[in-house]
Design a protein around this motif. Structure first.
Motif, PDB file in Angstrom:
ATOM      1  N   GLY A 105       0.788  -1.230   0.000  1.00  0.00           N
ATOM      2  CA  GLY A 105       0.000   0.000   0.000  1.00  0.00           C
ATOM      3  C   GLY A 105       0.819   1.278   0.000  1.00  0.00           C
ATOM      4  N   VAL A 106       2.145   1.156  -0.124  1.00  0.00           N
ATOM      5  CA  VAL A 106       3.007   2.337  -0.160  1.00  0.00           C
ATOM      6  C   VAL A 106       3.447   2.575  -1.605  1.00  0.00           C
ATOM      7  N   THR A 107       3.198   3.777  -2.110  1.00  0.00           N
ATOM      8  CA  THR A 107       3.431   4.079  -3.525  1.00  0.00           C
ATOM      9  C   THR A 107       4.499   5.163  -3.680  1.00  0.00           C
ATOM     10  N   ALA A 108       4.819   5.461  -4.947  1.00  0.00           N
ATOM     11  CA  ALA A 108       5.780   6.532  -5.254  1.00  0.00           C
ATOM     12  C   ALA A 108       5.325   7.855  -4.639  1.00  0.00           C
ATOM     13  N   LYS A 109       4.010   8.084  -4.630  1.00  0.00           N
ATOM     14  CA  LYS A 109       3.473   9.329  -4.060  1.00  0.00           C
ATOM     15  C   LYS A 109       3.800   9.412  -2.576  1.00  0.00           C
ATOM     16  N   ASP A 110       3.702   8.267  -1.893  1.00  0.00           N
ATOM     17  CA  ASP A 110       4.004   8.249  -0.463  1.00  0.00           C
ATOM     18  C   ASP A 110       5.492   8.521  -0.216  1.00  0.00           C
ATOM     19  N   ILE A 111       6.349   7.988  -1.096  1.00  0.00           N
ATOM     20  CA  ILE A 111       7.787   8.265  -0.962  1.00  0.00           C
ATOM     21  C   ILE A 111       8.007   9.774  -1.039  1.00  0.00           C
ATOM     22  N   ALA A 112       7.374  10.404  -2.032  1.00  0.00           N
ATOM     23  CA  ALA A 112       7.566  11.843  -2.235  1.00  0.00           C
ATOM     24  C   ALA A 112       7.033  12.641  -1.042  1.00  0.00           C
ATOM     25  N   LEU A 113       5.823  12.299  -0.577  1.00  0.00           N
ATOM     26  CA  LEU A 113       5.251  13.032   0.561  1.00  0.00           C
ATOM     27  C   LEU A 113       6.098  12.837   1.817  1.00  0.00           C
ATOM     28  N   TYR A 114       6.670  11.643   1.945  1.00  0.00           N
ATOM     29  CA  TYR A 114       7.560  11.353   3.075  1.00  0.00           C
ATOM     30  C   TYR A 114       8.814  12.240   3.003  1.00  0.00           C
ATOM     31  N   MET A 115       9.389  12.324   1.799  1.00  0.00           N
ATOM     32  CA  MET A 115      10.587  13.159   1.627  1.00  0.00           C
ATOM     33  C   MET A 115      10.300  14.628   1.938  1.00  0.00           C
ATOM     34  N   MET A 116       9.172  15.132   1.459  1.00  0.00           N
ATOM     35  CA  MET A 116       8.826  16.547   1.706  1.00  0.00           C
ATOM     36  C   MET A 116       8.658  16.805   3.198  1.00  0.00           C
ATOM     37  N   TRP A 117       8.061  15.835   3.865  1.00  0.00           N
ATOM     38  CA  TRP A 117       7.867  15.941   5.313  1.00  0.00           C
ATOM     39  C   TRP A 117       9.234  16.009   6.001  1.00  0.00           C
ATOM     40  N   LYS A 118      10.150  15.120   5.586  1.00  0.00           N
ATOM     41  CA  LYS A 118      11.458  15.044   6.240  1.00  0.00           C
ATOM     42  C   LYS A 118      12.372  16.203   5.850  1.00  0.00           C
ATOM     43  N   ILE A 119      12.309  16.620   4.595  1.00  0.00           N
ATOM     44  CA  ILE A 119      13.265  17.615   4.086  1.00  0.00           C
ATOM     45  C   ILE A 119      12.695  19.028   4.130  1.00  0.00           C
ATOM     46  N   SER A 120      11.373  19.155   4.104  1.00  0.00           N
ATOM     47  CA  SER A 120      10.603  20.409   4.053  1.00  0.00           C
ATOM     48  C   SER A 120      10.517  20.928   2.629  1.00  0.00           C
ATOM     49  N   THR A 121       9.637  21.909   2.439  1.00  0.00           N
ATOM     50  CA  THR A 121       9.391  22.417   1.084  1.00  0.00           C
ATOM     51  C   THR A 121      10.527  23.302   0.574  1.00  0.00           C
ATOM     52  N   SER A 122      11.496  23.594   1.420  1.00  0.00           N
ATOM     53  CA  SER A 122      12.631  24.394   0.934  1.00  0.00           C
ATOM     54  C   SER A 122      13.954  23.649   1.103  1.00  0.00           C
ATOM     55  N   GLY A 123      13.880  22.401   1.586  1.00  0.00           N
ATOM     56  CA  GLY A 123      15.101  21.661   1.906  1.00  0.00           C
ATOM     57  C   GLY A 123      16.000  21.342   0.731  1.00  0.00           C
ATOM     58  N   ALA A 124      15.446  21.364  -0.477  1.00  0.00           N
ATOM     59  CA  ALA A 124      16.263  21.044  -1.653  1.00  0.00           C
ATOM     60  C   ALA A 124      16.415  22.264  -2.565  1.00  0.00           C
ATOM     61  N   THR A 125      16.026  23.438  -2.085  1.00  0.00           N
ATOM     62  CA  THR A 125      16.151  24.654  -2.896  1.00  0.00           C
ATOM     63  C   THR A 125      17.623  24.867  -3.247  1.00  0.00           C
ATOM     64  N   GLY A 126      17.876  25.161  -4.513  1.00  0.00           N
ATOM     65  CA  GLY A 126      19.256  25.366  -4.971  1.00  0.00           C
ATOM     66  C   GLY A 126      19.911  24.086  -5.473  1.00  0.00           C
ATOM     67  N   TYR A 127      19.225  22.945  -5.297  1.00  0.00           N
ATOM     68  CA  TYR A 127      19.798  21.642  -5.673  1.00  0.00           C
ATOM     69  C   TYR A 127      19.055  21.018  -6.849  1.00  0.00           C
ATOM     70  N   PHE A 128      19.772  20.135  -7.538  1.00  0.00           N
ATOM     71  CA  PHE A 128      19.164  19.228  -8.496  1.00  0.00           C
ATOM     72  C   PHE A 128      19.304  17.832  -7.893  1.00  0.00           C
ATOM     73  N   ILE A 129      18.203  17.111  -7.764  1.00  0.00           N
ATOM     74  CA  ILE A 129      18.209  15.831  -7.056  1.00  0.00           C
ATOM     75  C   ILE A 129      18.402  14.661  -8.023  1.00  0.00           C
ATOM     76  N   GLU A 130      19.209  13.688  -7.611  1.00  0.00           N
ATOM     77  CA  GLU A 130      19.172  12.380  -8.266  1.00  0.00           C
ATOM     78  C   GLU A 130      18.626  11.383  -7.251  1.00  0.00           C
ATOM     79  N   TYR A 131      17.575  10.652  -7.636  1.00  0.00           N
ATOM     80  CA  TYR A 131      17.011   9.624  -6.769  1.00  0.00           C
ATOM     81  C   TYR A 131      17.680   8.295  -7.090  1.00  0.00           C
ATOM     82  N   ALA A 132      18.050   7.570  -6.042  1.00  0.00           N
ATOM     83  CA  ALA A 132      18.746   6.299  -6.246  1.00  0.00           C
ATOM     84  C   ALA A 132      18.337   5.307  -5.160  1.00  0.00           C
ATOM     85  N   GLY A 133      18.830   4.094  -5.282  1.00  0.00           N
ATOM     86  CA  GLY A 133      18.552   3.069  -4.273  1.00  0.00           C
ATOM     87  C   GLY A 133      17.527   2.060  -4.747  1.00  0.00           C
ATOM     88  N   GLU A 134      17.462   0.956  -4.037  1.00  0.00           N
ATOM     89  CA  GLU A 134      16.625  -0.182  -4.442  1.00  0.00           C
ATOM     90  C   GLU A 134      15.139   0.192  -4.611  1.00  0.00           C
TER      91      GLU A 134
END
Lengths: 464, 196
Positions: A176-205
């Motif tokens: 029941g955990v989807t890509a959307k949940d991964i993204a919402l989890y990241m935003m919660w952990k990093i905040s809506t400004s936590g990646a400002t100024g960065y270009f992200i590469e997503y990796a891992g299993e």
């Protein structure tokens, strides 16, 4: 020792202006009707043509109604904007997928599904969710209208080089955990400004094991962490998705492209400006309670309290909860819902409709729920019918609307009324985003489906 | 639009909220215009007006005590949508400077491309500035682009801010990026030939 981002960015540098930005060549410019008219006006005022019209693809999506698209748009202002795009595309000799074209849909759904978005490309559009295309292994980012005009005039953009961040998600996702949940989890952990100024590469299993649709959802939401963009190294999943698509290379050109695409990954010794690690096992189905996408929590959690917040943080937080009609510290499970929206460039793809249909199959839409199911494109709509999902949905009391951005930002008639609660698969829960006074709870298609059949906020795992 | 920028001394309009997104700066339903003009009247529309269209007396733009060419906002200003209409609305309303401790990337570029200067200050400078304005709405701030300094004239506190030399030159001389890119046509064509 280069990152994936470095490889693509560097391959497109025309020059580095001294103490200034990079002049970057752009492979693909996408244009929709909202952020392009002033750019075309600018060209006309300067007496310019588009420098490389064949690299520009236009389509209306924001204003399009989700019913009766074969008839003229009722709202004269929306109609004027859609007509203006068609006229401009014709005047400047650009590719245009008009409203009833089978190729039409949300620009960020259409680009990948037509094979217009390819690994290694630089892609821009006057739309922050251009980050979506990074899922194909491209450097793709949203820009303003002045920048759209720049690209039209020169096929280049002046841009400062962003820093690089790698977010690795190890392990396997739970039921029941989807890509959307991964993204919402990241935003919660990093905040809506936590990646400002960065270009992200997503990796891992957990990222590698996502389907192409899931990857598009994840990269789509990179901007909600403030990032310039997000990307995933292309692999067999990517190549299999692209092969045979309308505008994808064929024959010898395919072999040549594929050989190049296989080089597009970060070197083992590449150094990122920032590294972040998460474990897939920690991610639960997520939902937002506030008015920015970082205000999320596991669906079984309680809304946080203001303990430890600064004065400005506290006033922003309290303003947000007052808007939502929620209290600090309370749970969301069991709260009544009025609207459910499945769609948008975030979750308007075939896999999202499959997930929604699988959960509602054999159940009925709850009384009192208004559900808007809006495919991301006509191609998605056709596939829904081909797979018989329309029948499953109809039997459960749901109807499918016509494609477009729809209630994600409510520029057409699909507005959530003031004060009503909507569980929405879109990307933003900002005040008024889905209509003045509308209250948005962002979640995955599964969580949206669970709310649609129960009428209340429900953990989708209970229904799987 | 192309307004040369040098030194601005002005009173400020304070907006002490964090994460002010571009949907708040200009809601989507006002993005249907096909020109750049007139967005100022809908700047912060849903905070500025009640649902019935009457001005919201509690919102700072409706408070006659506050005015000026400088908007001061909490951190992460301009997040969310890339809509340049937000920068057009800010410029059209009459702001020439936005001060915050943190800006979202796309919006920051959009401001610069419209000759509105985003000035990044430290959290403590920002807090002191909010306090100064609250104590006296007539307090002035000087933004000096050539020297890259911002000064709270009441307390005398000053900070330098960053801007790249290219963009600074553009702002001070009323030039935009398209003027520059058009001068680079042959370099672009050469690059295209080499990278076919």
């Amino acid at each position: 020792m280069k990152t994936l981002f470095d490889k693509i960015w560097d391959a497109h540098i025309i020059q580095q202006i001294e103490e200034g930005p990079t002049q970057l060549y752009i492979d693909r410019l996408y244009c929709h009707e909202v952020t392009s008219p002033q750019a075309f006006d600018g060209l006309r005022a300067r007496g310019l043509k588009c420098f490389r019209p064949e690299r520009i693809y236009c389509m209306p999506d924001h204003n399009t109604p989700t019913h009766d698209q074969d008839k003229p748009i009722e709202d004269p202002v929306s109609r004027a904007q859609v007509d203006t795009l068609a006229r401009n595309a014709q005047e400047f000799g650009l590719n245009h997928f008009g409203m009833m074209s089978p190729k039409n849909g949300i620009i960020h759904v259409v680009g990948p599904e037509r094979g217009l978005t390819l690994p290694g490309m630089t892609i821009v559009c006057g739309d922050s969710h251009t980050s979506t295309h990074g899922a194909m292994g491209a450097v793709a980012f949203g820009i303003g209208t002045s920048e759209v005009e720049m690209v039209m005039a020169s096929q280049c953009i002046l841009q400062s080089r962003p820093k690089t961040m790698r977010i690795t998600v190890d392990g396997k996702l739970g039921k029941g955990v989807t890509a959307k949940d991964i993204a919402l989890y990241m935003m919660w952990k990093i905040s809506t400004s936590g990646a400002t100024g960065y270009f992200i590469e997503y990796a891992g299993e957990a990222i590698r094991s996502l389907t192409m649709e899931g990857r598009l959802t994840l990269c789509n939401l990179s901007i909600e962490m403030g990032a310039r963009g997000g990307m995933i190294a292309p692999d067999e999943t990517t190549f299999a998705y692209i092969k045979g698509r309308e505008y994808a290379p064929k024959g010898e050109a395919w072999d040549k492209a594929l050989a190049y695409w296989k080089t597009l990954k970060s070197d083992d010794d590449a150094v990122f400006d920032k590294e972040v690690h998460f474990n897939a096992a920690d991610i639960q189905p997520m939902i937002t309670y506030g008015t920015n996408p970082g205000m999320g929590m596991a669906i079984t959690d309680r809304i946080p309290t203001t303990d430890g917040m600064s004065e400005t943080e506290k006033s922003s937080f309290e303003k947000s909860l007052a808007y939502m009609g929620f209290r600090a510290g309370e749970p969301l499970l069991g709260k009544p819902v009025d609207y459910v929206f499945l769609g948008a460039c975030t979750n308007g793809r075939i896999e999202d409709f499959r997930a929604f249909a699988a959960l509602v199959k054999g159940r009925r839409k709850a009384a009192g729920i208004t559900a808007w199911l809006v495919p991301g494109s006509w191609a998605v709509d056709a596939q829904i019918r081909e797979e018989g999902l329309d029948k499953v949905l109809r039997e459960a009391g749901f109807e499918i609307r016509q494609p477009g951005c729809s209630a994600c930002l409510a520029m057409n008639d699909d507005k959530i009324p003031a004060g009503k609660y909507a569980v929405s698969t879109s990307n933003r829960n900002f005040e008024g985003r889905q209509g003045p006074g509308a209250r948005t709870l962002l979640a995955s298609p599964l969580t949206a489906a669970a709310a649609a059949v129960t009428g209340v906020i429900t953990d989708p795992r209970e229904l799987l | 639009m192309k307004q040369k920028f040098n030194i601005i001394t002005s009173t400020c309009v304070p907006l002490p909220l964090e994460n002010v997104d571009t949907d708040q700066i200009i809601p989507a339903r006002f993005l249907k215009a096909t020109t750049r003009e007139g967005f100022g009247e809908n700047l912060f529309r849903d905070w500025r007006y009640n649902a019935d269209g009457t001005p919201n007396k509690n919102f700072v733009l409706n408070n006659p005590a506050y005015s000026g060419e400088i908007l001061v906002a909490g951190k992460n200003f301009g997040s969310g949508s890339s809509r340049e209409h937000a920068a057009w609305a800010i410029a059209d309303y009459g702001f020439r400077v936005v001060v915050s401790s943190f800006f979202a990337d796309i919006h920051k570029n959009n401001e610069l491309n419209n000759f509105v200067l985003p000035v990044v200050v430290s959290e403590s400078f920002l807090k002191e500035l909010f306090d100064t304005i609250a104590a006296n709405p007539k307090s002035e701030v000087e933004v000096n682009l050539p020297a890259q300094t911002i000064t709270n004239k009441t307390t005398g506190r000053s900070e330098t801010f960053e801007i790249n030399a290219y963009k600074k030159h553009c702002l001070m001389n009323g030039l935009d990026d398209i003027d520059y890119l058009l001068s680079q046509k042959s370099a672009i064509e050469t690059w295209e030939k080499k990278n076919k």
